[in-house]
Enzyme design. Sequence first.
Site, PDB file in Angstrom:
ATOM      1  N   GLY A  46       0.823  -1.218   0.000  1.00 48.92           N
ATOM      2  CA  GLY A  46       0.000   0.000   0.000  1.00 48.92           C
ATOM      3  C   GLY A  46       0.846   1.251   0.000  1.00 48.92           C
ATOM      4  O   GLY A  46       2.057   1.194  -0.229  1.00 48.92           O
ATOM      5  N   ASN A  47       0.221   2.377   0.242  1.00 54.90           N
ATOM      6  CA  ASN A  47       0.965   3.636   0.326  1.00 54.90           C
ATOM      7  C   ASN A  47       0.334   4.537   1.379  1.00 54.90           C
ATOM      8  O   ASN A  47      -0.664   4.180   2.002  1.00 54.90           O
ATOM      9  CB  ASN A  47       1.034   4.315  -1.047  1.00 54.90           C
ATOM     10  N   ARG A  48       0.905   5.721   1.566  1.00 56.27           N
ATOM     11  CA  ARG A  48       0.523   6.556   2.712  1.00 56.27           C
ATOM     12  C   ARG A  48      -0.594   7.543   2.422  1.00 56.27           C
ATOM     13  O   ARG A  48      -0.886   8.404   3.243  1.00 56.27           O
ATOM     14  CB  ARG A  48       1.769   7.295   3.216  1.00 56.27           C
ATOM     15  N   ALA A  64      -3.539   7.711  -4.986  1.00 59.93           N
ATOM     16  CA  ALA A  64      -2.192   7.161  -5.161  1.00 59.93           C
ATOM     17  C   ALA A  64      -2.387   5.678  -5.498  1.00 59.93           C
ATOM     18  O   ALA A  64      -2.752   4.878  -4.628  1.00 59.93           O
ATOM     19  CB  ALA A  64      -1.380   7.342  -3.897  1.00 59.93           C
TER      20      ALA A  64
END
Length: 419
Positions: A213-215, A281
Amino acid sequence: MTDRAAGLRIVVGVGGGIAAYKACGLIRHFTEAGHQVRVIPTESALEFVGKATFEALSGNRVDTGVFADVPSVAHVALGQEADLVVVAPATADLMARAAAGRADDLLTGTLLMARCPVLLAPAMHTEMWEHPATVANAATLRSRGVTVMEPAHGRLTGTDTGAGRLPEPDQIGALADLLLARADAVPRDMTGLRVLISAGGTREPLDPVRFLGNRSSGKQGYALAALAAQRGAEVTVIAGDGVHLPTPAAVHVQTIGTARELQTAVDAAAPEADVVIMAAAVADFRPADYAGAKIKKGAGEPDTVPLSRNPDILAGLVEQRAQGRLPVDQLIVGFAAETGDDEGDELHHGRAKLRRKGCDLLVLNAVGDGRAFEVDDNAGWLLGADGSETTMEFGSKALMASRILDAVTALRRRADGPD
Ligand code: PMT
């Protein structure tokens, strides 16, 4: 740190509705930012929340009528000196009195005196909100430069649900901060437009407990959605399931998990959209194989995880439009979170990304050092396919959203040609 100026004079008007208790959160929003708050409830508002509560929260005396505190001529001074007047909740009756220009209590008198930005956050039953009288009153107030919020959809007094719920104090506060920053009303220049926004990060599962995943928190995408709805647009957000933010008032939210689910949802909704904004994102890669059971430690645990490339949703939209599968006048906005490297700075990479993706507008934000992801403020550049480049100074994500939507509406006007 935010762009919000501190120490301004804010009047918080409170109408007589069950949502009056939410005004307490709004008063806190302003006092914690260092503003001076004067609360002006109507007599009916005091049936719901006591005067002592408003006095304690604001640190100032609270009156409802024009004959209180006569020596200070409060019904003139409070509106005249205010930097912002916010009314929450604004009931149907209060909106009718404000639209008619009545001055039969301290709050309506203050509204007549105010020359600063004025924000009304309506709260009432759906039938009242949709009644032609209220619709006309909202239109009258808007035509005079008052920002009348779209209410939220949800639980009303009792068991019924519908449009007319007071937006959450944080959402009213964010819009109020934007009015202070821009010193102007929120325009209704997106009325009739259908806007599709992706927000948050995708999560690409490896097994039932792990994902790539990402932030991304979804804050920037939600700020865009909240403001587009207040500018009159019909807004759908497709959000990653890691986004934990309240649904913005008057916005429809659909949740997805992976990039491929996002692609399916975006492709299904895009044909109906006038504007698509890809603020999400999106993971460029996903684990090539999904393990149906949790991968156990020890023997059998892989040393490496092979990845597969995800589809490029944004580039796919641009291609579909070129092939005539999406409206030819649809405006497509991409985002880029970039860092500089040996090859060049963020702008160098942003320009290259704009060319690669082929969208009409690219919002470029520099990442690293606690910027862009998760935080409340941002800065960046707006890069146009026509070669235009505009710097967006540091400010709240609501302010970023406002600048991006200004650029979107300007591009649409230009595409529509002269009146
Ligand atoms: O959510 P917040 O915490 O508020 O943070 C906001 C943000 C930093 C996430 C946001 O402002 C932002 O920059 N979003 C895009 C970040 C990103 O992934 O950029 P990118 O360079 O990887 O992608 C460029 C564009 O292509 C984006 O519009 C992205 O949605 C799109 N994309 C990317 C990959 C992919 N497979 N498909 C895509 O459509």
